[in-house]
Design an enzyme around this catalytic site. Structure first.
Site, PDB file in Angstrom:
ATOM      1  N   HIS A  87      45.545  37.282  33.085  1.00 34.05           N
ATOM      2  CA  HIS A  87      44.307  36.743  33.683  1.00 34.05           C
ATOM      3  C   HIS A  87      43.828  35.443  33.036  1.00 34.05           C
ATOM      4  CE1 HIS A  87      40.684  37.398  36.202  1.00 34.05           C
ATOM      5  NE2 HIS A  87      41.553  38.069  36.909  1.00 34.05           N
ATOM      6  N   ASP A 127      48.729  41.616  34.136  1.00 38.71           N
ATOM      7  CA  ASP A 127      47.963  40.403  34.437  1.00 38.71           C
ATOM      8  C   ASP A 127      47.236  39.941  33.175  1.00 38.71           C
ATOM      9  OD1 ASP A 127      45.681  39.603  37.214  1.00 38.71           O
ATOM     10  OD2 ASP A 127      46.403  38.407  35.527  1.00 38.71           O
ATOM     11  N   GLU A 185      46.961  33.065  42.324  1.00 39.92           N
ATOM     12  CA  GLU A 185      45.918  33.660  43.186  1.00 39.92           C
ATOM     13  C   GLU A 185      44.744  32.716  43.350  1.00 39.92           C
ATOM     14  OE1 GLU A 185      45.241  37.193  40.786  1.00 39.92           O
ATOM     15  OE2 GLU A 185      43.198  36.518  40.464  1.00 39.92           O
ATOM     16  N   ARG A 203      50.860  47.891  38.508  1.00 42.58           N
ATOM     17  CA  ARG A 203      50.304  47.001  37.491  1.00 42.58           C
ATOM     18  C   ARG A 203      49.557  47.874  36.484  1.00 42.58           C
ATOM     19  NH1 ARG A 203      45.338  42.719  38.185  1.00 42.58           N
ATOM     20  NH2 ARG A 203      44.098  44.545  37.581  1.00 42.58           N
ATOM     21  N   TRP A 255      37.829  33.830  32.202  1.00 39.10           N
ATOM     22  CA  TRP A 255      37.693  35.272  32.463  1.00 39.10           C
ATOM     23  C   TRP A 255      38.934  35.796  33.169  1.00 39.10           C
ATOM     24  CZ3 TRP A 255      37.646  37.940  37.181  1.00 39.10           C
ATOM     25  CH2 TRP A 255      37.455  39.305  37.016  1.00 39.10           C
ATOM     26  N   HIS A 302      48.382  37.702  46.373  1.00 33.33           N
ATOM     27  CA  HIS A 302      47.188  38.356  45.841  1.00 33.33           C
ATOM     28  C   HIS A 302      46.662  39.323  46.904  1.00 33.33           C
ATOM     29  CE1 HIS A 302      42.821  37.528  44.279  1.00 33.33           C
ATOM     30  NE2 HIS A 302      43.335  38.553  43.640  1.00 33.33           N
ATOM     31  N   ASP A 345      38.623  41.994  46.863  1.00 35.28           N
ATOM     32  CA  ASP A 345      37.766  40.944  47.423  1.00 35.28           C
ATOM     33  C   ASP A 345      38.469  40.153  48.518  1.00 35.28           C
ATOM     34  OD1 ASP A 345      38.794  40.408  44.568  1.00 35.28           O
ATOM     35  OD2 ASP A 345      38.721  38.371  45.399  1.00 35.28           O
ATOM     36  N   HIS A 372      47.189  49.293  41.179  1.00 35.72           N
ATOM     37  CA  HIS A 372      46.538  48.913  39.912  1.00 35.72           C
ATOM     38  C   HIS A 372      46.214  50.162  39.099  1.00 35.72           C
ATOM     39  CE1 HIS A 372      44.876  44.633  40.759  1.00 35.72           C
ATOM     40  NE2 HIS A 372      46.077  44.802  41.278  1.00 35.72           N
ATOM     41  N   ARG A 425      51.556  33.358  43.772  1.00 34.15           N
ATOM     42  CA  ARG A 425      50.591  34.383  44.194  1.00 34.15           C
ATOM     43  C   ARG A 425      49.598  33.879  45.247  1.00 34.15           C
ATOM     44  NH1 ARG A 425      49.339  39.027  43.306  1.00 34.15           N
ATOM     45  NH2 ARG A 425      47.519  38.977  41.923  1.00 34.15           N
ATOM     46  N   TYR A 437      40.038  42.834  30.757  1.00 33.92           N
ATOM     47  CA  TYR A 437      40.161  42.614  32.201  1.00 33.92           C
ATOM     48  C   TYR A 437      40.908  43.767  32.857  1.00 33.92           C
ATOM     49  CZ  TYR A 437      42.245  41.618  36.544  1.00 33.92           C
ATOM     50  OH  TYR A 437      42.647  41.768  37.830  1.00 33.92           O
ATOM     51  N   GLU A 476      51.536  38.031  34.798  1.00 38.40           N
ATOM     52  CA  GLU A 476      50.750  37.218  35.726  1.00 38.40           C
ATOM     53  C   GLU A 476      49.711  36.385  35.004  1.00 38.40           C
ATOM     54  OE1 GLU A 476      48.697  39.587  38.591  1.00 38.40           O
ATOM     55  OE2 GLU A 476      47.414  37.945  39.220  1.00 38.40           O
ATOM     56  N   GLU A 532      50.480  42.607  46.480  1.00 32.38           N
ATOM     57  CA  GLU A 532      49.459  43.382  45.752  1.00 32.38           C
ATOM     58  C   GLU A 532      48.673  44.204  46.763  1.00 32.38           C
ATOM     59  OE1 GLU A 532      46.788  40.955  43.524  1.00 32.38           O
ATOM     60  OE2 GLU A 532      45.620  42.629  42.792  1.00 32.38           O
ATOM     61  N   ASN A 590      35.244  35.267  46.357  1.00 36.76           N
ATOM     62  CA  ASN A 590      34.488  36.158  45.491  1.00 36.76           C
ATOM     63  C   ASN A 590      33.493  35.418  44.592  1.00 36.76           C
ATOM     64  OD1 ASN A 590      33.686  38.515  44.356  1.00 36.76           O
ATOM     65  ND2 ASN A 590      35.680  39.048  43.450  1.00 36.76           N
TER      66      ASN A 590
HETATM   67  C1  CS2 Z   1      43.156  39.966  39.816  1.00 37.96           C
HETATM   68  C2  CS2 Z   1      41.936  40.055  40.676  1.00 37.96           C
HETATM   69  O1  CS2 Z   1      44.215  41.182  41.513  1.00 37.96           O
HETATM   70  C3  CS2 Z   1      44.395  40.414  40.564  1.00 37.96           C
HETATM   71  O2  CS2 Z   1      45.497  39.995  40.170  1.00 37.96           O
HETATM   72  O3  CS2 Z   1      43.391  38.744  39.210  1.00 37.96           O
HETATM   73  O4  CS2 Z   1      41.296  41.251  40.362  1.00 37.96           O
HETATM   74  C4  CS2 Z   1      40.954  38.922  40.516  1.00 37.96           C
HETATM   75  O5  CS2 Z   1      40.345  39.022  39.248  1.00 37.96           O
HETATM   76  C5  CS2 Z   1      39.907  38.995  41.605  1.00 37.96           C
HETATM   77  O6  CS2 Z   1      40.541  39.014  42.847  1.00 37.96           O
HETATM   78  C6  CS2 Z   1      38.965  37.806  41.512  1.00 37.96           C
HETATM   79  O7  CS2 Z   1      38.072  37.822  42.606  1.00 37.96           O
HETATM   80 MG    MG Z   2      45.441  38.351  38.937  1.00 38.24          MG
END
Ligand code: CS2
Ligand code: MG
Length: 402
Positions: free
Chosen positions: A212, A210, A262, A147, A402, A312, A316, A122, A283, A159, A236, A339, A37
């Site tokens: 993040h 998450d 991830e 989640r 991020w 993960h 993407d 999600h 992950r 996020y 997470e 996920e 991504n």
């Molecule tokens: C996230 C994702 O799915 C998750 O746990 O962390 O949305 C992640 O931000 C994206 O896959 C990044 O490309």
């Molecule tokens: Mg994540």
């Protein structure tokens, strides 16, 4: 059987994907996802310019040898671009093997270890009540794990909030956007979110969250302890995981289960986390951690240390990745959860697939190989568009994870 060539297909049915299609002299072909991504074209070039020429003439059944050849032969080891490229080849070869032998890939990995693959969706909302409603929608769809992410008062863009009804697409077309962040506001708010959700839904649903990569170890330790009575399935990415030692500090303060990985692209990214039992779920995915071949080695290392998988599965990661992950998930003994962010209708049309969701579980299908394809003509109608993940800045302007 010999590999006669391979094609790198870049398309953008709503979001960018890179797919490797490996052809053989017996007409069987295999697919691998090569999507990274925000850096898609780097992997497309790595494959086109430095990997595809090396595949011609190889026996596609020699999956392990091909993996080692591409890994050790590159000299410059590891890294997300290299390992995503290797992963795409690896998954395509497993697909070819399954198709040639007339069996689903999970049968080549040890067969079934479970009847279905537990997954999570999600749920998100701009407010507490919107998030409660979103979780309720997932429960109505039959999910057993959800989640939950919510906007944070005082933080303009938290996020994991917004986007499609049953998905979340953080990458935006054009140059990277900049998201504001406040750890203090976030830490003040998240306990309220999960106390509200537990008050509404009780403890029958598995709730995940998450962070993040945004906290320090001591902040993560505080949050994990504060959430213990909410019994999260996992917290997470509590901290950036370059320093694996960090998780010792978090572990000293909380029993909330931790999930990370991830962004990992090799076993070495998580070796200490696993062998010191600093995490509960790893992950890493088929697409970014070297394919099925390497992910099996990560899972095998994790098994004696009570660490389970939690691959993960965001938007993407293409349906090719989801299909490959489900064959791995169905078979691996120390499976945890998968996920499952649903793709758009446009994406599903480009990537027809056999996997399906039922009653909170995913099933890969019984056809030979991975059970996924790519409609190249349709893919061509969705050309690549530059898109990037956001960059985060704290309220004072400092760049933040991020
Ligand atoms: C996230 C994702 O799915 C998750 O746990 O962390 O949305 C992640 O931000 C994206 O896959 C990044 O490309
Ligand atoms: Mg994540």
């Amino acid at each position: 059987m010999k590999i006669t060539g391979a094609k790198v297909i870049v398309c953008s049915p709503g979001r960018n994907f890179v797919t490797l299609k490996v052809h053989t002299d017996e007409g069987v072909y295999g697919l691998g996802d090569a999507t990274l991504n925000g850096r898609e074209l780097a992997v497309a070039s790595y494959l086109d310019d430095h990997v595809v020429p090396l595949l011609v003439g190889r026996d596609p059944f020699d999956v392990e040898d091909c993996w080692q050849y591409l890994y050790k032969g590159a000299y410059w080891r590891r890294g997300p671009v290299t390992m995503t490229a290797i992963a795409a080849v690896d998954v395509a070869l497993w697909d070819i093997k399954g198709k040639a032998l007339g069996t689903p890939v999970y049968n080549l990995l040890g067969g079934r270890s479970r009847t279905g693959v537990l997954c999570y969706g999600h749920a998100s909302g701009a407010t507490l009540e919107e998030t409660v409603d979103a979780v309720a929608r997932y429960l109505d769809l039959g999910y057993r794990a959800v989640r939950a992410q919510c906007s944070v008062p005082g933080v303009p863009s938290a996020y994991g909030v917004g986007g499609a009804e049953l998905g979340y697409e953080p990458a935006t077309r054009g140059l990277p956007s900049e998201d504001a962040w406040s750890t203090e506001e976030y830490l003040r708010f998240v306990p309220r979110l999960f106390e509200r959700l537990r008050g509404e839904f009780g403890f029958d649903v598995a709730l995940l969250h998450d962070a993040h990569h945004r906290l320090t170890p001591i902040e993560a330790g505080w949050l994990g302890r504060r959430l213990e009575d909410c019994r999260l399935f996992w917290l997470e990415d509590p901290v950036p995981a370059e320093l694996q030692d960090s998780f010792r500090l978090i572990r000293e303060h909380t029993t909330t289960p931790l999930a990370v990985g991830e962004v990992f692209n090799s076993l070495y990214d998580c070796q200490q986390l696993i062998t010191e039992q600093l995490i509960d779920y790893v992950r890493a995915t088929v697409v970014h951690a070297g394919g099925i071949t390497h992910l099996r080695k990560i899972a095998a290392l994790a098994e004696p240390y009570h660490v389970r998988t939690g691959c993960h599965g965001a938007t993407d990661l293409s349906p090719v990745s989801m299909a490959a992950a489900l064959h791995f998930d169905l078979s691996v003994h120390n499976f945890g959860i998968q996920e499952y962010m649903r793709h758009s209708a446009d994406t599903d049309a480009v990537f027809p697939h056999a996997y399906r969701f039922a009653d909170g579980y995913l099933h890969p299908g019984e056809g030979p190989g991975l059970g996924v394809d790519i409609d190249e003509h349709l893919a061509q109608r969705h050309p690549y568009v530059p898109a990037y993940l956001p960059v985060a800045r704290r309220l004072d302007g400092t760049v933040h994870s991020w």
